[in-house]
Design a protein around this motif. Structure first.
Motif, PDB file in Angstrom:
ATOM      1  N   ILE A 196      69.201  36.223  29.247  1.00  0.00           N
ATOM      2  CA  ILE A 196      68.119  37.089  28.784  1.00  0.00           C
ATOM      3  C   ILE A 196      68.728  38.210  27.938  1.00  0.00           C
ATOM      4  N   ILE A 197      68.224  38.353  26.713  1.00  0.00           N
ATOM      5  CA  ILE A 197      68.707  39.402  25.814  1.00  0.00           C
ATOM      6  C   ILE A 197      67.914  40.679  26.037  1.00  0.00           C
ATOM      7  N   GLU A 198      66.586  40.524  26.074  1.00  0.00           N
ATOM      8  CA  GLU A 198      65.734  41.686  26.305  1.00  0.00           C
ATOM      9  C   GLU A 198      64.359  41.250  26.781  1.00  0.00           C
ATOM     10  N   VAL A 199      63.696  42.163  27.474  1.00  0.00           N
ATOM     11  CA  VAL A 199      62.320  41.945  27.913  1.00  0.00           C
ATOM     12  C   VAL A 199      61.431  42.763  26.981  1.00  0.00           C
ATOM     13  N   LEU A 200      60.394  42.098  26.447  1.00  0.00           N
ATOM     14  CA  LEU A 200      59.479  42.751  25.507  1.00  0.00           C
ATOM     15  C   LEU A 200      58.177  43.092  26.218  1.00  0.00           C
ATOM     16  N   PRO A 201      57.538  44.192  25.826  1.00  0.00           N
ATOM     17  CA  PRO A 201      56.335  44.655  26.532  1.00  0.00           C
ATOM     18  C   PRO A 201      55.085  43.835  26.197  1.00  0.00           C
ATOM     19  N   VAL A 202      54.066  44.037  27.016  1.00  0.00           N
ATOM     20  CA  VAL A 202      52.740  43.483  26.735  1.00  0.00           C
ATOM     21  C   VAL A 202      52.320  44.007  25.362  1.00  0.00           C
ATOM     22  N   GLY A 203      51.680  43.175  24.563  1.00  0.00           N
ATOM     23  CA  GLY A 203      51.239  43.590  23.236  1.00  0.00           C
ATOM     24  C   GLY A 203      52.236  43.280  22.129  1.00  0.00           C
ATOM     25  N   THR A 204      53.346  42.638  22.460  1.00  0.00           N
ATOM     26  CA  THR A 204      54.328  42.256  21.432  1.00  0.00           C
ATOM     27  C   THR A 204      53.674  41.268  20.477  1.00  0.00           C
ATOM     28  N   ARG A 205      53.780  41.548  19.183  1.00  0.00           N
ATOM     29  CA  ARG A 205      53.145  40.694  18.171  1.00  0.00           C
ATOM     30  C   ARG A 205      54.111  39.605  17.695  1.00  0.00           C
ATOM     31  N   LEU A 206      53.546  38.435  17.424  1.00  0.00           N
ATOM     32  CA  LEU A 206      54.336  37.346  16.857  1.00  0.00           C
ATOM     33  C   LEU A 206      53.475  36.539  15.908  1.00  0.00           C
ATOM     34  N   CYS A 207      54.131  35.976  14.910  1.00  0.00           N
ATOM     35  CA  CYS A 207      53.454  35.163  13.900  1.00  0.00           C
ATOM     36  C   CYS A 207      53.994  33.735  13.994  1.00  0.00           C
TER      37      CYS A 207
END
Length: 187
Positions: free
Chosen positions: A115-126
């Motif tokens: 695991i490199i990092e944990v991203l928060p709720v609401g992280t945007r992706l395309c």
């Protein structure tokens, strides 16, 4: 070096221990064996085939899905896969059950994945591409997405809605979508 004239042989034994015909056959078998080994190594390594971009293929109907923007409804993790793998993309986006030991359905990531990092709720992706790597054994297909910071990652299959597309078999997919438990349309 041994002088053949000085070697004593019995009357019933041939004077030459290896006939020229056997020697030629032996060389031919060795050559064929060497070629077969090279061919098998090529097949097992995927014959050096490049990764195919299936995004615009009418067979998979991915065009309409590519370019859509989503945001996460849960925390997600970016993981790095070390070692050899048939895909050139080594960063994955994982759902909570694949990285959070407190999740009721927790399944640890495979060995070699960190695991490199944990991203928060609401992280945007395309959503970017549908890619495939064909090997001798099977075909590996995956969907890529880009994060707001520009990183391109491979989506875990859990982020995608179930379609008729089978990752390891030949079948058509016509309706691409996301898992509504993990992603929602970004505004």
């Amino acid at each position: 070096m041994v002088n053949l004239k000085s070697v004593k042989t019995q009357d019933h034994m041939p004077k030459h221990s290896v006939s020229p015909i056997f020697g030629e056959r032996f060389l031919m078998k060795s050559a064929i064996s060497g070629i077969a080994t090279v061919v098998m190594i090529s097949f097992l390594s995927g014959c050096g085939r490049p990764v195919e971009d299936l995004s615009s293929s009418p067979k998979y109907n991915f065009d309409a899905f590519s370019g859509t923007v989503w945001k996460t409804k849960v925390k997600v993790a970016v993981a790095d896969l070390n070692g050899t793998h048939p895909t050139p993309l080594k960063n994955y986006l994982l759902e909570p059950k694949a990285f959070d030991p407190n999740h009721p359905e927790y399944t640890p990531p495979p060995s070699g994945m960190r695991i490199i990092e944990v991203l928060p709720v609401g992280t945007r992706l395309c959503i970017e591409q549908l890619l495939m790597k064909k090997t001798f054994e099977t075909n590996y297909a995956w969907v890529t997405a880009s994060l707001d910071d520009g990183r391109v990652i491979r989506l875990s299959d859990a982020f995608l809605a179930k379609t008729e597309f089978s990752w390891r078999e030949k079948s058509d997919a016509k309706d691409w979508g996301v898992n509504p438990d993990l992603l929602e349309k970004a505004e």
